[in-house]
Design an enzyme around this catalytic site. Structure first.
Site, PDB file in Angstrom:
ATOM      1  N   ASP A  27       0.813  -1.221   0.000  1.00 21.75           N
ATOM      2  CA  ASP A  27       0.000   0.000   0.000  1.00 21.75           C
ATOM      3  C   ASP A  27       0.848   1.272   0.000  1.00 21.75           C
ATOM      4  O   ASP A  27       2.064   1.236   0.200  1.00 21.75           O
ATOM      5  CB  ASP A  27      -0.965  -0.002   1.202  1.00 21.75           C
ATOM      6  CG  ASP A  27      -0.280  -0.369   2.517  1.00 21.75           C
ATOM      7  OD1 ASP A  27       0.976  -0.350   2.570  1.00 21.75           O
ATOM      8  OD2 ASP A  27      -0.984  -0.679   3.487  1.00 21.75           O
TER       9      ASP A  27
ATOM     10  N   ASP B  93      -7.547  -2.737  14.483  1.00 25.00           N
ATOM     11  CA  ASP B  93      -8.920  -3.127  14.145  1.00 25.00           C
ATOM     12  C   ASP B  93      -8.958  -4.335  13.218  1.00 25.00           C
ATOM     13  O   ASP B  93      -9.992  -4.664  12.645  1.00 25.00           O
ATOM     14  CB  ASP B  93      -9.648  -1.940  13.486  1.00 25.00           C
ATOM     15  CG  ASP B  93      -8.919  -1.429  12.244  1.00 25.00           C
ATOM     16  OD1 ASP B  93      -7.905  -2.044  11.841  1.00 25.00           O
ATOM     17  OD2 ASP B  93      -9.359  -0.419  11.664  1.00 25.00           O
TER      18      ASP B  93
ATOM     19  N   HIS C 187      -7.176  -4.705  10.356  1.00 23.84           N
ATOM     20  CA  HIS C 187      -6.953  -4.480   8.915  1.00 23.84           C
ATOM     21  C   HIS C 187      -5.610  -5.048   8.461  1.00 23.84           C
ATOM     22  O   HIS C 187      -4.667  -5.155   9.240  1.00 23.84           O
ATOM     23  CB  HIS C 187      -7.129  -3.003   8.535  1.00 23.84           C
ATOM     24  CG  HIS C 187      -6.050  -2.062   8.959  1.00 23.84           C
ATOM     25  ND1 HIS C 187      -6.256  -1.019   9.826  1.00 23.84           N
ATOM     26  CD2 HIS C 187      -4.739  -1.981   8.605  1.00 23.84           C
ATOM     27  CE1 HIS C 187      -5.130  -0.346   9.983  1.00 23.84           C
ATOM     28  NE2 HIS C 187      -4.199  -0.908   9.258  1.00 23.84           N
TER      29      HIS C 187
ATOM     30  N   GLU D  86      -9.537  -1.701   5.401  1.00 23.84           N
ATOM     31  CA  GLU D  86     -10.182  -1.383   6.675  1.00 23.84           C
ATOM     32  C   GLU D  86     -11.383  -2.307   6.905  1.00 23.84           C
ATOM     33  O   GLU D  86     -11.872  -2.930   5.954  1.00 23.84           O
ATOM     34  CB  GLU D  86     -10.655   0.078   6.637  1.00 23.84           C
ATOM     35  CG  GLU D  86      -9.537   1.097   6.463  1.00 23.84           C
ATOM     36  CD  GLU D  86      -8.726   1.331   7.744  1.00 23.84           C
ATOM     37  OE1 GLU D  86      -8.601   0.415   8.571  1.00 23.84           O
ATOM     38  OE2 GLU D  86      -8.194   2.457   7.887  1.00 23.84           O
TER      39      GLU D  86
HETATM   40  C1  GLP Z   1      -0.691   0.493   8.546  1.00 19.15           C
HETATM   41  C2  GLP Z   1      -0.202  -0.327   7.354  1.00 19.15           C
HETATM   42  C3  GLP Z   1      -0.342  -1.815   7.623  1.00 19.15           C
HETATM   43  C4  GLP Z   1       0.298  -2.161   8.955  1.00 19.15           C
HETATM   44  C5  GLP Z   1      -0.405  -1.390  10.060  1.00 19.15           C
HETATM   45  C6  GLP Z   1       0.146  -1.703  11.432  1.00 19.15           C
HETATM   46  O1  GLP Z   1      -2.074   0.560   8.565  1.00 19.15           O
HETATM   47  N1  GLP Z   1      -0.916   0.005   6.170  1.00 19.15           N
HETATM   48  O2  GLP Z   1       0.272  -2.550   6.571  1.00 19.15           O
HETATM   49  O3  GLP Z   1       0.206  -3.540   9.185  1.00 19.15           O
HETATM   50  O4  GLP Z   1      -0.233   0.000   9.789  1.00 19.15           O
HETATM   51  O5  GLP Z   1       1.336  -0.997  11.642  1.00 19.15           O
HETATM   52  P1  GLP Z   1       2.344  -1.250  12.829  1.00 19.15           P
HETATM   53  O6  GLP Z   1       3.140  -2.437  12.438  1.00 19.15           O
HETATM   54  O7  GLP Z   1       3.156   0.000  12.914  1.00 19.15           O
HETATM   55  O8  GLP Z   1       1.516  -1.502  14.046  1.00 19.15           O
END
Ligand code: GLP
Length: 267
Positions: free
Chosen positions: A67, A136, A138, A143
């Protein structure tokens, strides 16, 4: 689902890096799906160390990131382009032309999304998709309420995700891009293997819902229960709301024993 619970983040990283190392040694032109966020940073550091110290070769590897935010330039300090350069690409030898990240500034978004899907297919599909998880549930930027069959497209971020990302954008929710291009849940599900990583107590609820809850678009990661080769690699804290911790540990111990020949009669 294979659930591997490790005592610490460092051990979680070691297990996941070893899986990718093993796959890369078997298939030098491995196609990797990559995630951003704080969770996989240790994994990227471990792979970079393997490249530096033992010459683990990424020269034939192709990558596809999950993404990217819409509406900020690639050069933005918190774009996922910058993230990948900083945390991984600058430290390994993946050719620039083999690295794919959704384009945050693509004007023809729909056409771009179709081309991104086509590029994954042309590369032979993703061999291993690295995933983190949002609080949440995702994955990528899919989402809650995302179609479980969705493809690469633009998604509007939830208030919770905007708040989680605000520290990266000067601390204010207003400054966080409101939309992102993300591989769809259906796109992710076509990867041959998924590695879902999570650490820390803040991810415990999402992991419990994803691994042991019902399959629902309310928790997009729960669809991984339908994936034939998903490995969930988590630390004790992220595992703390799971019901079957003892069983998962037994499964893992048995698998290690099986792999080391411990179950075979050597007489
Ligand atoms: C963002 C990214 C996800 C990632 C999530 C959790 O939403 N798009 O790919 O898994 O954050 O991030 P973190 O690993 O910093 O908790």
């Amino acid at each position: 689902m294979e659930v591997i619970i490790q005592p610490t983040y460092a051990q979680l990283v070691a297990v996941s890096a070893e899986i990718i190392r093993g796959a890369l040694l078997k298939k030098p032109n491995l196609v990797l799906g990559l995630a951003t966020g704080s969770t996989p940073i240790g994994l990227y550091e471990a792979l970079a160390r393997m490249h530096k110290t033992e010459g683990l070769d990424f020269s034939a590897v192709t990558t596809f990131n999950l993404d990217e935010y819409v509406g900020i330039p690639r050069s933005h300090p918190y774009s996922y382009h910058t993230f990948m350069e900083t945390h991984f690409f600058n430290a390994v030898n993946i050719p620039a032309e083999n690295r794919h990240i959704p384009q945050s500034t693509a004007v023809e978004h729909e056409e771009f999304c179709e081309l991104y899907e086509a590029a994954i297919v042309n590369a032979g599909g993703i061999d291993i998709q690295v995933l983190g998880i949002g609080k949440d549930g995702h994955i990528g930027f899919n989402e809650p309420s995302s179609s479980l069959g969705s493809r690469t497209r633009i998604k509007t971020l939830t208030q919770g995700t905007l708040e989680a990302n605000a520290p990266h954008f000067g601390g204010t929710v207003d400054a966080v891009p409101k939309m992102a291009i993300t591989m769809g849940v259906g796109t992710i599900m076509e990867a041959k293997q998924c590695l879902l990583l999570a650490n820390g107590e803040s991810k415990a609820e999402a992991i419990a819902h994803a691994v042991e809850g019902p399959i629902t678009a309310e928790v997009p990661a729960s669809v991984l229960q339908m994936h034939p080769r998903t490995v969930v690699i988590i630390d004790e804290e992220a595992a703390s709301q799971l019901k079957r911790v003892a069983y998962y540990k037994q499964v893992y111990a048995n698998k290690q024993k099986l792999l080391s020949g411990g179950y075979y009669d050597k007489s």
